[in-house]
Design a protein around this motif. Structure first.
Motif, PDB file in Angstrom:
ATOM      1  N   TYR A  95       0.773-112.784  90.493  1.00 34.54           N
ATOM      2  CA  TYR A  95      -0.412-112.455  89.696  1.00 34.54           C
ATOM      3  C   TYR A  95      -0.017-111.932  88.316  1.00 34.54           C
ATOM      4  CZ  TYR A  95      -3.049-112.935  94.068  1.00 34.54           C
ATOM      5  OH  TYR A  95      -3.613-113.401  95.231  1.00 34.54           O
ATOM      6  N   ASP A  96       1.017-111.093  88.282  1.00 32.83           N
ATOM      7  CA  ASP A  96       1.474-110.557  87.005  1.00 32.83           C
ATOM      8  C   ASP A  96       1.959-111.678  86.092  1.00 32.83           C
ATOM      9  OD1 ASP A  96       2.160-108.287  85.264  1.00 32.83           O
ATOM     10  OD2 ASP A  96       4.231-108.882  85.674  1.00 32.83           O
ATOM     11  N   ALA A  97       2.728-112.621  86.650  1.00 36.15           N
ATOM     12  CA  ALA A  97       3.226-113.746  85.856  1.00 36.15           C
ATOM     13  C   ALA A  97       2.076-114.631  85.374  1.00 36.15           C
ATOM     14  CB  ALA A  97       4.225-114.560  86.672  1.00 36.15           C
ATOM     15  N   THR A 111       7.088-124.074  88.384  1.00 37.89           N
ATOM     16  CA  THR A 111       7.634-123.362  87.229  1.00 37.89           C
ATOM     17  C   THR A 111       7.409-121.870  87.376  1.00 37.89           C
ATOM     18  OG1 THR A 111       7.301-125.267  85.797  1.00 37.89           O
ATOM     19  CG2 THR A 111       7.520-123.137  84.706  1.00 37.89           C
ATOM     20  N   LEU A 112       6.237-121.487  87.841  1.00 40.03           N
ATOM     21  CA  LEU A 112       5.946-120.074  88.043  1.00 40.03           C
ATOM     22  C   LEU A 112       6.899-119.485  89.084  1.00 40.03           C
ATOM     23  CD1 LEU A 112       3.901-118.142  86.781  1.00 40.03           C
ATOM     24  CD2 LEU A 112       2.362-118.639  88.651  1.00 40.03           C
ATOM     25  N   ALA A 113       7.135-120.225  90.168  1.00 36.43           N
ATOM     26  CA  ALA A 113       8.069-119.761  91.199  1.00 36.43           C
ATOM     27  C   ALA A 113       9.465-119.595  90.603  1.00 36.43           C
ATOM     28  CB  ALA A 113       8.094-120.747  92.366  1.00 36.43           C
ATOM     29  N   ARG A 114       9.911-120.580  89.842  1.00 32.26           N
ATOM     30  CA  ARG A 114      11.236-120.513  89.226  1.00 32.26           C
ATOM     31  C   ARG A 114      11.323-119.340  88.257  1.00 32.26           C
ATOM     32  NH1 ARG A 114      11.535-125.266  86.657  1.00 32.26           N
ATOM     33  NH2 ARG A 114      11.120-124.292  84.663  1.00 32.26           N
ATOM     34  N   ASP A 115      10.273-119.127  87.458  1.00 36.35           N
ATOM     35  CA  ASP A 115      10.261-118.012  86.508  1.00 36.35           C
ATOM     36  C   ASP A 115      10.344-116.666  87.208  1.00 36.35           C
ATOM     37  OD1 ASP A 115      10.088-119.890  84.505  1.00 36.35           O
ATOM     38  OD2 ASP A 115       7.971-119.479  84.040  1.00 36.35           O
ATOM     39  N   LEU A 116       9.885-116.602  88.441  1.00 36.98           N
ATOM     40  CA  LEU A 116       9.952-115.368  89.220  1.00 36.98           C
ATOM     41  C   LEU A 116      11.295-115.218  89.936  1.00 36.98           C
ATOM     42  CD1 LEU A 116       6.375-115.431  90.776  1.00 36.98           C
ATOM     43  CD2 LEU A 116       7.236-113.831  89.053  1.00 36.98           C
ATOM     44  N   GLY A 117      12.168-116.213  89.757  1.00 37.74           N
ATOM     45  CA  GLY A 117      13.460-116.170  90.413  1.00 37.74           C
ATOM     46  C   GLY A 117      13.398-116.598  91.864  1.00 37.74           C
ATOM     47  N   ALA A 118      12.263-117.172  92.265  1.00 39.63           N
ATOM     48  CA  ALA A 118      12.073-117.552  93.661  1.00 39.63           C
ATOM     49  C   ALA A 118      12.524-118.974  93.940  1.00 39.63           C
ATOM     50  CB  ALA A 118      10.599-117.389  94.053  1.00 39.63           C
ATOM     51  N   GLY A 119      12.709-119.785  92.922  1.00 42.36           N
ATOM     52  CA  GLY A 119      13.104-121.168  93.130  1.00 42.36           C
ATOM     53  C   GLY A 119      11.903-122.052  93.374  1.00 42.36           C
ATOM     54  N   PRO A 120      12.006-123.322  92.989  1.00 46.68           N
ATOM     55  CA  PRO A 120      10.865-124.237  93.093  1.00 46.68           C
ATOM     56  C   PRO A 120      10.409-124.479  94.528  1.00 46.68           C
ATOM     57  CG  PRO A 120      12.835-125.404  92.388  1.00 46.68           C
ATOM     58  CD  PRO A 120      13.176-123.950  92.389  1.00 46.68           C
ATOM     59  N   GLU A 121      11.274-124.210  95.508  1.00 45.83           N
ATOM     60  CA  GLU A 121      10.848-124.379  96.903  1.00 45.83           C
ATOM     61  C   GLU A 121       9.759-123.379  97.291  1.00 45.83           C
ATOM     62  OE1 GLU A 121      14.064-121.330  96.907  1.00 45.83           O
ATOM     63  OE2 GLU A 121      13.834-123.272  95.942  1.00 45.83           O
ATOM     64  N   MET A 122       9.557-122.360  96.469  1.00 46.53           N
ATOM     65  CA  MET A 122       8.511-121.365  96.737  1.00 46.53           C
ATOM     66  C   MET A 122       7.175-121.736  96.068  1.00 46.53           C
ATOM     67  SD  MET A 122       9.651-119.003  98.760  1.00 46.53           S
ATOM     68  CE  MET A 122       8.686-117.522  98.480  1.00 46.53           C
ATOM     69  N   ALA A 123       7.091-122.933  95.511  1.00 47.26           N
ATOM     70  CA  ALA A 123       5.864-123.360  94.829  1.00 47.26           C
ATOM     71  C   ALA A 123       4.654-123.271  95.752  1.00 47.26           C
ATOM     72  CB  ALA A 123       6.021-124.783  94.293  1.00 47.26           C
TER      73      ALA A 123
END
Length: 186
Positions: A95-97, A111-123
């Motif tokens: 939510y913050d992102a 992209t949001l997942a990657r920006d959070l450091g979670a990796g695209p698999e967390m999309a």
């Protein structure tokens, strides 16, 4: 949520919206419904104990910003205080992102997942957070798209057609692809 919950149903150019708040901040935002009664029902389905009230100044500013938004004017919700108690740390980071996306900007779940450091698999998990966003518009989940810039789903009334309308207000359009024959001049 912390403390007593209040709400207001208000008119916008897009239809009646609803907002609910506690002393800590906004807990729910209801995007436009068919009519005020439907909007109230949808809002109170999640907050049956809420009482109608006049909003405090910070909430009144959010209401005015929503009215500007649905009139097609640029509106900023980044200073609206939120009460997101009970949300997971991951959802709060999503939510913050998403809240940093401004008028006319979009990103994708991956992209949001990657920006959070979670990796695209967390999309998919980012998508789940967006689907459960209690304050749509204030946290602009409509600006988060599926892979390849496709619109993706939208859990608000009207589904992805509402998402398209909101994006169009911000100058973002999704023209249907031209038939393949036209690209070859047939």
């Amino acid at each position: 949520m912390t403390g007593k919950t209040h709400y207001l149903i208000f008119d916008t150019a897009g239809g009646p919206c609803g907002i609910a708040w506690t002393a800590a901040g906004v807990v729910r935002f209801q995007l436009p419904g068919e009519d005020a009664a439907t909007t109230r029902r949808l809002l109170l389905r999640h907050l049956p104990e809420a009482e109608a009230a006049e909003p405090p100044p910070a909430v009144a500013r959010a209401v005015a910003a929503a009215q500007r938004y649905f009139a097609g004017e640029e509106a900023d919700f980044t200073d609206v205080p939120l009460d997101l108690a009970g949300q997971s740390d991951f959802f709060l980071s999503v939510y913050d992102a998403a809240r940093r996306l401004h008028w006319g900007e979009t990103t994708t779940y991956g992209t949001l997942a990657r920006d959070l450091g979670a990796g695209p698999e967390m999309a998919r998990e980012v998508g789940q957070a967006m689907a459960k966003n209690p304050v749509a518009l204030i946290i602009p989940c409509h600006r988060v798209l599926a892979a390849g810039g496709k619109v993706g789903g939208f859990s608000a009334p009207g589904g992805s057609s509402s998402k398209l309308k909101m994006l169009a207000l911000e100058g973002i359009s999704f023209a249907p692809p031209e038939p393949a024959q036209q690209s070859f001049g047939f």
